[in-house]
Design an enzyme around this catalytic site. Structure first.
Site, PDB file in Angstrom:
ATOM      1  N   LYS A  21       0.023  -4.533 -13.232  1.00  0.00           N
ATOM      2  CA  LYS A  21       0.101  -3.495 -12.198  1.00  0.00           C
ATOM      3  C   LYS A  21       0.507  -4.105 -10.855  1.00  0.00           C
ATOM      4  O   LYS A  21       1.397  -3.584 -10.182  1.00  0.00           O
ATOM      5  CB  LYS A  21      -1.269  -2.800 -12.097  1.00  0.00           C
ATOM      6  CG  LYS A  21      -1.333  -1.676 -11.088  1.00  0.00           C
ATOM      7  CD  LYS A  21      -2.438  -0.702 -11.425  1.00  0.00           C
ATOM      8  CE  LYS A  21      -3.807  -1.097 -10.936  1.00  0.00           C
ATOM      9  NZ  LYS A  21      -4.004  -0.913  -9.495  1.00  0.00           N
ATOM     10  N   SER A  22      -0.128  -5.186 -10.466  1.00  0.00           N
ATOM     11  CA  SER A  22       0.175  -5.809  -9.168  1.00  0.00           C
ATOM     12  C   SER A  22       1.639  -6.238  -9.093  1.00  0.00           C
ATOM     13  O   SER A  22       2.309  -6.025  -8.081  1.00  0.00           O
ATOM     14  CB  SER A  22      -0.688  -7.062  -8.975  1.00  0.00           C
ATOM     15  OG  SER A  22      -2.009  -6.706  -8.737  1.00  0.00           O
ATOM     16  N   GLY A  93      -4.208   1.996  -4.130  1.00  0.00           N
ATOM     17  CA  GLY A  93      -4.600   1.240  -2.943  1.00  0.00           C
ATOM     18  C   GLY A  93      -3.578   0.166  -2.591  1.00  0.00           C
ATOM     19  O   GLY A  93      -3.328  -0.120  -1.416  1.00  0.00           O
ATOM     20  N   ARG A 122     -10.855   4.649   1.772  1.00  0.00           N
ATOM     21  CA  ARG A 122     -10.613   3.200   1.780  1.00  0.00           C
ATOM     22  C   ARG A 122      -9.918   2.789   3.085  1.00  0.00           C
ATOM     23  O   ARG A 122      -8.856   3.314   3.405  1.00  0.00           O
ATOM     24  CB  ARG A 122      -9.787   2.809   0.549  1.00  0.00           C
ATOM     25  CG  ARG A 122     -10.510   3.209  -0.746  1.00  0.00           C
ATOM     26  CD  ARG A 122      -9.736   2.858  -1.974  1.00  0.00           C
ATOM     27  NE  ARG A 122      -9.582   1.416  -2.123  1.00  0.00           N
ATOM     28  CZ  ARG A 122      -8.862   0.863  -3.090  1.00  0.00           C
ATOM     29  NH1 ARG A 122      -8.228   1.629  -3.963  1.00  0.00           N
ATOM     30  NH2 ARG A 122      -8.765  -0.440  -3.178  1.00  0.00           N
ATOM     31  N   ASP A 318     -11.188  -7.566  -9.685  1.00  0.00           N
ATOM     32  CA  ASP A 318     -11.186  -6.321 -10.479  1.00  0.00           C
ATOM     33  C   ASP A 318     -11.949  -6.461 -11.795  1.00  0.00           C
ATOM     34  O   ASP A 318     -12.172  -5.467 -12.494  1.00  0.00           O
ATOM     35  CB  ASP A 318      -9.747  -5.881 -10.752  1.00  0.00           C
ATOM     36  CG  ASP A 318      -9.038  -5.505  -9.458  1.00  0.00           C
ATOM     37  OD1 ASP A 318      -9.704  -4.988  -8.541  1.00  0.00           O
ATOM     38  OD2 ASP A 318      -7.823  -5.740  -9.358  1.00  0.00           O
TER      39      ASP A 318
HETATM   40  C1  S3P Z   1      -4.418  -6.149  -5.574  1.00  0.00           C
HETATM   41  C2  S3P Z   1      -5.336  -6.885  -4.891  1.00  0.00           C
HETATM   42  C3  S3P Z   1      -6.786  -6.689  -5.007  1.00  0.00           C
HETATM   43  C4  S3P Z   1      -7.143  -5.851  -6.219  1.00  0.00           C
HETATM   44  C5  S3P Z   1      -6.253  -4.676  -6.402  1.00  0.00           C
HETATM   45  C6  S3P Z   1      -4.806  -5.116  -6.533  1.00  0.00           C
HETATM   46  C7  S3P Z   1      -2.987  -6.432  -5.344  1.00  0.00           C
HETATM   47  O1  S3P Z   1      -7.227  -6.027  -3.851  1.00  0.00           O
HETATM   48  O2  S3P Z   1      -8.486  -5.429  -6.139  1.00  0.00           O
HETATM   49  O3  S3P Z   1      -6.614  -3.965  -7.561  1.00  0.00           O
HETATM   50  O4  S3P Z   1      -2.156  -6.024  -6.172  1.00  0.00           O
HETATM   51  O5  S3P Z   1      -2.682  -7.078  -4.345  1.00  0.00           O
HETATM   52  P1  S3P Z   1      -7.616  -6.872  -2.545  1.00  0.00           P
HETATM   53  O6  S3P Z   1      -6.607  -7.925  -2.429  1.00  0.00           O
HETATM   54  O7  S3P Z   1      -7.569  -5.937  -1.384  1.00  0.00           O
HETATM   55  O8  S3P Z   1      -9.002  -7.380  -2.801  1.00  0.00           O
END
Ligand code: S3P
Length: 431
Positions: A21-22, A93, A122, A318
């Site tokens: 996903k990231s 997010g 958030r 996560d």
């Molecule tokens: C993510 C970073 C994480 C993670 C989120 C995806 C990303 O959040 O919890 O699900 O893709 O950069 P944070 O970096 O704000 O902790």
């Protein structure tokens, strides 16, 4: 939608975890920021990452989905189009925090981002601060929450020390820095996932890391051409947990991303004596351009308690709900500290996990910045409400297979945010 997960006598088989996903979010965004088409192999077509494709289309990029390949024809770094209405990030997010970085550099144009009720609780002040320092204007509800309006400007390069380790915030600043007037440095208190840095390096950007600091020099264009998205270690983690917890299990998970900044959970499982074989990337001072993959071979076994401290938290952020679940089955007391970031995820995940697992029979307590769980040899079962959080839904399902009486998961459809075929995959392995 409710679904019951009955105790299983063993999960056996071979599976490919869904795409990361990231990395999918970043590939779509960097594709939109490029002038030449970017071909993405194995893009994740799930709720969150579909929001990103829709957002980049609203900003003028063209998206073509054909078989396993998604092509983005972008507008270039400084040419995002001002959309007619708001940009809806849905539940994503990562999109809410990364996209303003690009938009902040669109001189004279204005953009409003909003999302669902979970997104609206958030905070976005953590990205607003550095972006304002760079010269962009941002307005947020109560100064902190979405909807947020970004007015693009000519940006200044900055040096910024982030108060919390967040890959989302770090990435936001790095994207803005591409169009700033020099070299920007971002420091973080602990290392967080580095997919943005790796992809920028591949796109020809002058970027380097020095310990917990990353420096990026402004660029004229990104040249990315092709991105191949590996399997998501965070999605695979739910299958790993199921394999470790359900007696008689033996799973082979193919092509999982094993970037060191994403495999904190696997290292925690190994420390708990869980059986997970695979070729994990080692920690390195140098910034790598590639995203390593490995097969993971998982088997059931007895677990021992462990302690997770702040420096490990961003590397497993996560997956911490799964550490709580494993802790229920481990010998001794499992402790997670320094994880207050869990409270501002899709839900307050410290409260959600503690209340959810307690309802299934766990001996677990919340602390301000984590939780303590005492292993009692297993979980009874019962009912758990996902509260709209995909990771809670998947944790509940895994708990069901490993429980004595089964678990009903209320709101299991939330899993589709990151892992659309999760229920089919899990039940397909179950005998
Ligand atoms: C993510 C970073 C994480 C993670 C989120 C995806 C990303 O959040 O919890 O699900 O893709 O950069 P944070 O970096 O704000 O902790």
């Amino acid at each position: 939608m409710k679904l019951r997960f009955e105790p299983s006598s063993g999960l056996v088989g071979e599976l490919r975890a869904p795409a990361d996903k990231s990395i999918s979010h970043r590939a779509a965004l960097l594709g939109a920021m490029s002038c030449e088409p970017v071909r993405i192999e194995n893009y994740l077509h799930a709720a969150d990452t579909t929001s990103t494709l829709e957002a980049v289309q609203a900003l003028g990029a063209l998206v073509e989905i054909r078989d396993a390949e998604t092509t983005i024809r972008g507008t270039g770094l400084r040419e995002a189009r001002e959309p007619d209405g708001i940009i809806d990030v849905g539940n994503a997010g990562t999109l809410m925090r990364l996209l303003p970085g690009w938009l902040a550099a669109q001189e004279g144009r204005s953009f409003t981002l909003d999302g669902d009720h979970s997104i609206r609780r958030r905070p976005v002040d953590r990205i607003a601060l550095p972006l304002r320092q760079m010269g962009a204007e941002l307005d947020a509800r109560d100064g902190r929450f979405p909807p947020v309006t970004v007015r693009g400007a000519r940006l200044r390069a900055i040096s910024s020390e982030l108060p919390v380790a967040s890959a989302q915030v770090k990435s936001c600043v790095l994207l803005a820095a591409l169009a700033a007037d020099g070299a920007t440095t971002v420091g973080e208190p602990e290392r967080s996932r580095d997919h943005t840095e790796r992809m920028l390096l591949r796109a020809g950007v002058n970027i380097h890391r020095n310990g917990r600091h990353v420096t990026v020099v402004n660029a004229d264009e990104l040249i990315l051409d092709r991105v191949c998205v590996p399997g998501d270690p965070s999605s695979a983690a739910f299958l790993v947990a199921a394999g470790v917890l359900v007696p008689g299990s033996r799973l082979l998970l193919r092509d999982v991303g094993v970037n060191w900044t994403r495999t904190g959970f696997l290292r925690i499982v190994r420390r708990m004596r869980g059986i997970v074989l695979g070729d994990l990337e080692d920690e390195s001072g140098e910034l790598a351009a590639d995203e390593p993959v490995s097969d993971l071979d998982v088997a059931h076994g007895a677990l021992e308690a462990t302690e997770v401290e702040a420096d490990e938290v961003p590397l497993a952020i996560d997956e911490l709900p799964l550490v709580a679940l494993l802790g229920c089955y481990a010998e001794g007391e499992t402790l997670v500290r320094g994880a207050q970031e869990m409270r501002i995820k899709e839900i307050d995940r410290i409260a959600g996990v503690v209340e959810g697992l307690r309802g299934l029979g766990a001996d677990i307590e919340a602390t301000d910045d984590g939780f303590v769980v005492r292993g009692t040899g297993g979980l009874r079962g019962g009912s758990i409400d996902a509260r709209g959080d995909h990771r809670m839904a998947m944790m509940g399902a895994v708990a069901g297979l490993a429980s004595r009486e089964g678990v009903e998961v209320v709101g299991i459809e939330a899993a589709a945010v990151s892992y659309p075929g999760f229920v089919e995959d899990l039940t397909g392995l179950s005998s």
